[in-house]
Structure formats: C-alpha cells, structure tokens
Design a protein around this motif. Sequence first.
Motif, PDB file in Angstrom:
ATOM      1  N   UNK A 152       0.833  -1.203   0.000  1.00 31.33           N
ATOM      2  CA  UNK A 152       0.000   0.000   0.000  1.00 31.33           C
ATOM      3  C   UNK A 152       0.865   1.250   0.000  1.00 31.33           C
ATOM      4  N   UNK A 153       0.228   2.407  -0.224  1.00 30.15           N
ATOM      5  CA  UNK A 153       0.943   3.681  -0.154  1.00 30.15           C
ATOM      6  C   UNK A 153       1.554   3.864   1.236  1.00 30.15           C
ATOM      7  N   UNK A 154       0.820   3.493   2.261  1.00 29.76           N
ATOM      8  CA  UNK A 154       1.334   3.634   3.630  1.00 29.76           C
ATOM      9  C   UNK A 154       2.539   2.733   3.857  1.00 29.76           C
ATOM     10  N   UNK A 155       2.472   1.496   3.372  1.00 33.90           N
ATOM     11  CA  UNK A 155       3.608   0.576   3.526  1.00 33.90           C
ATOM     12  C   UNK A 155       4.822   1.081   2.758  1.00 33.90           C
ATOM     13  N   UNK A 156       4.597   1.735   1.630  1.00 36.29           N
ATOM     14  CA  UNK A 156       5.701   2.265   0.839  1.00 36.29           C
ATOM     15  C   UNK A 156       6.496   3.308   1.618  1.00 36.29           C
ATOM     16  N   UNK A 157       5.801   4.060   2.479  1.00 39.55           N
ATOM     17  CA  UNK A 157       6.457   5.132   3.240  1.00 39.55           C
ATOM     18  C   UNK A 157       7.522   4.597   4.187  1.00 39.55           C
ATOM     19  N   UNK A 158       7.401   3.332   4.581  1.00 38.72           N
ATOM     20  CA  UNK A 158       8.339   2.767   5.565  1.00 38.72           C
ATOM     21  C   UNK A 158       9.157   1.620   4.993  1.00 38.72           C
ATOM     22  N   UNK A 159       9.039   1.394   3.696  1.00 33.04           N
ATOM     23  CA  UNK A 159       9.756   0.280   3.082  1.00 33.04           C
ATOM     24  C   UNK A 159      11.265   0.552   3.114  1.00 33.04           C
ATOM     25  N   UNK A 160      12.082  -0.463   3.446  1.00 27.88           N
ATOM     26  CA  UNK A 160      13.535  -0.231   3.542  1.00 27.88           C
ATOM     27  C   UNK A 160      14.182   0.148   2.212  1.00 27.88           C
ATOM     28  N   UNK A 161      13.529  -0.168   1.084  1.00 27.94           N
ATOM     29  CA  UNK A 161      14.101   0.160  -0.226  1.00 27.94           C
ATOM     30  C   UNK A 161      13.376   1.315  -0.904  1.00 27.94           C
ATOM     31  N   UNK A 162      12.772   2.181  -0.110  1.00 28.19           N
ATOM     32  CA  UNK A 162      11.969   3.256  -0.692  1.00 28.19           C
ATOM     33  C   UNK A 162      12.797   4.265  -1.480  1.00 28.19           C
ATOM     34  N   UNK A 163      14.115   4.294  -1.284  1.00 29.24           N
ATOM     35  CA  UNK A 163      14.953   5.255  -1.994  1.00 29.24           C
ATOM     36  C   UNK A 163      15.623   4.663  -3.238  1.00 29.24           C
ATOM     37  N   UNK A 164      15.287   3.429  -3.572  1.00 32.97           N
ATOM     38  CA  UNK A 164      15.891   2.789  -4.744  1.00 32.97           C
ATOM     39  C   UNK A 164      15.133   3.214  -6.000  1.00 32.97           C
ATOM     40  N   UNK A 165      15.838   3.852  -6.936  1.00 32.51           N
ATOM     41  CA  UNK A 165      15.220   4.343  -8.160  1.00 32.51           C
ATOM     42  C   UNK A 165      15.369   3.328  -9.293  1.00 32.51           C
ATOM     43  N   UNK A 166      14.385   3.317 -10.193  1.00 30.44           N
ATOM     44  CA  UNK A 166      14.439   2.474 -11.383  1.00 30.44           C
ATOM     45  C   UNK A 166      15.059   3.204 -12.563  1.00 30.44           C
ATOM     46  N   UNK A 167      15.076   4.519 -12.510  1.00 27.08           N
ATOM     47  CA  UNK A 167      15.656   5.320 -13.589  1.00 27.08           C
ATOM     48  C   UNK A 167      16.072   6.669 -13.031  1.00 27.08           C
ATOM     49  N   UNK A 168      17.046   7.287 -13.671  1.00 27.59           N
ATOM     50  CA  UNK A 168      17.510   8.618 -13.265  1.00 27.59           C
ATOM     51  C   UNK A 168      18.305   9.222 -14.410  1.00 27.59           C
ATOM     52  N   UNK A 169      18.453  10.513 -14.390  1.00 27.37           N
ATOM     53  CA  UNK A 169      19.272  11.202 -15.380  1.00 27.37           C
ATOM     54  C   UNK A 169      20.744  10.967 -15.051  1.00 27.37           C
ATOM     55  N   UNK A 170      21.520  10.618 -16.069  1.00 25.65           N
ATOM     56  CA  UNK A 170      22.941  10.364 -15.871  1.00 25.65           C
ATOM     57  C   UNK A 170      23.284   8.908 -15.698  1.00 25.65           C
ATOM     58  N   UNK A 171      22.277   8.023 -15.681  1.00 29.69           N
ATOM     59  CA  UNK A 171      22.535   6.598 -15.525  1.00 29.69           C
ATOM     60  C   UNK A 171      23.009   5.952 -16.817  1.00 29.69           C
ATOM     61  N   UNK A 172      23.292   4.662 -16.750  1.00 34.57           N
ATOM     62  CA  UNK A 172      23.784   3.944 -17.924  1.00 34.57           C
ATOM     63  C   UNK A 172      22.684   3.738 -18.955  1.00 34.57           C
ATOM     64  N   UNK A 173      21.446   3.576 -18.486  1.00 37.92           N
ATOM     65  CA  UNK A 173      20.331   3.329 -19.386  1.00 37.92           C
ATOM     66  C   UNK A 173      19.671   4.648 -19.790  1.00 37.92           C
ATOM     67  N   UNK A 174      18.983   4.605 -20.929  1.00 40.86           N
ATOM     68  CA  UNK A 174      18.194   5.766 -21.339  1.00 40.86           C
ATOM     69  C   UNK A 174      17.120   6.030 -20.282  1.00 40.86           C
ATOM     70  N   UNK A 175      17.022   7.243 -19.773  1.00 40.55           N
ATOM     71  CA  UNK A 175      16.083   7.497 -18.674  1.00 40.55           C
ATOM     72  C   UNK A 175      14.626   7.402 -19.126  1.00 40.55           C
ATOM     73  N   UNK A 176      13.791   6.933 -18.220  1.00 33.64           N
ATOM     74  CA  UNK A 176      12.353   6.907 -18.454  1.00 33.64           C
ATOM     75  C   UNK A 176      11.786   8.275 -18.102  1.00 33.64           C
ATOM     76  N   UNK A 177      11.049   8.879 -19.031  1.00 39.09           N
ATOM     77  CA  UNK A 177      10.449  10.199 -18.808  1.00 39.09           C
ATOM     78  C   UNK A 177       8.960  10.100 -19.116  1.00 39.09           C
TER      79      UNK A 177
END
Length: 270
Positions: A152-177
């Motif tokens: 749930x949205x509430x569970x996401x707020x406390x998930x230990x991996x909540x700061x792990x991104x799937x995409x970002x600018x400057x990464x190896x893969x073409x960023x998702x926009x």
Amino acid sequence: MPLQLDVCVSQHIGDRHEQQDRVALLPHPRLRGVVLAVVADGMGGHEGGALAAEQVIHTARQCLEGYSPSEDTPEELLRMIFDEAHTLIRAGRFINEKDPHSTGVVLLLEPTRATWAHCGDSRLYWFRNGQLQQRTDDHSYVGQLVRDGKISEEEASFHPNRNVLLTALGGRETPLVDIGHNDALAAGDAFLVCSDGLWGYFADAELGGLVATQSAREAAEEMMRRARSRGRGEGDNLSLALVRLNEIPVAKPGLASVRRPVGSTPVTSG
C-alpha cells in the motif's frame, strides 16, 4: 478568464551536510505568461549529486530560451530538457571522475495550458480547489510495488528500499520520462513540484488542503515547517516550487483597477 499566478520557491538543507537539490522558477525571456518550474534531486556522493542537479537547471534554462510555441510543442521542449541534461550529466562522469545522477520534474505553464514531465521520484501534484487531480508516478522500486498492488501507499512510506530508483538522469540506461498535461487551466488550479525529501512526510489530502487555503508563500512555509518537524533530526534536503492560479477580480466601471500583489504574474486563460 483572466488568471493570476501566485508563486513561491523554497528550499532547506534538512539534516544533511550538503544541499544536493536544486529548484528554479524560470520565466521565458520573451513570452509573457510562459514559466518553467524545475526541481532536481541530485545523487552521487560529495558534490557529484549537486553538479548533476545543477546541470538539470542549467539545461532547462537554456532550452526554455529557445522555445517558441509556434514552432515547438511543449512535449518537445520537455523531452529536449531531459535528453540533453542526461547526456551532459553522463559526460560529467568522465570529466569530474564522479558518478552523478539526478531526478527531475519540470512544469511548463503557458496562458491556457500546463505540461509537465518527470524522471525518478521527484513529484508533481496538480490540485483543483484542493482536490488532487493528478500526481506523477514514482520511478522507484516501491513505486512499482504499489502500482503492482503488492504494497500500500502507507507501507511504501516505511519500506527499507523506498529510496531505490528504477531510472535517473545520468545513468547507464536511457532514462524513463513520463509526460502529463492540463489543457484547460482554471482558477483554483495549483501545481506543486517537489523532491522526495518533502513529499515523503505528507498525504495527498494534507498537501491539497494547504495549497487551497493559503497563499503560495504561506503554504510553502507550512510545508517546510511540518516536514522539518516530522524529520526529527534525520530529514533529507527539501525543495519545492508552488504555483497557484487565482482569478483576477474585474474592476467595476468608474472604480480604480485592482492592484496586483507584488511577485504575482498575470496570465490570460480562455
């Protein structure tokens, strides 16, 4: 309907040693009523994240200067900003011997429409009279879990991996926009762009209540105050740009025209 922009940009370093967020509100140098709001949340170690986020702002400013609605679409402008920022951040990896990355969220406001794009977990919220109309979907591990219905949205707020991104600018893969839009701006619309250091402490309804009942500056100050309090000494960098659209009262014949508040920008819709 004549509309008036009530805007505020705000930042706080939080409890970090370095401010790696960047935020800007950029008026078009030639076109009245065209404004770009940008938030970038940098990552990549000491100074690396700040350099990446600064590159997003710099690229947005340069691309906006060349934007012409008669020749370019809003979507083309936003994709250009993200593509060029990604390329330049990647190049910085070799020049600065760092590993910089950044999220990005960009809002383009024009007299009759709003268009936005994002990459990563910095967010845009669109409220109308305090009611959430749309919110960007986080490009993050927990964001995907929420979309898949696994947490749930509430569970996401406390998930230990909540700061792990799937995409970002400057990464190896073409960023998702992802791109969104509102083609019928109206009085009561409000747009909030912010980093995860801010939105992580709020439910959507609480943010909507603040932007609906207070000026942009008052709402921004209250968001910062509550986020800092809830961070309890462990808060991340905080950044936001808030834009509220208010109807301009029409002066009656024979009366002095209404004076525009300092710092507001008039636009015309419809």
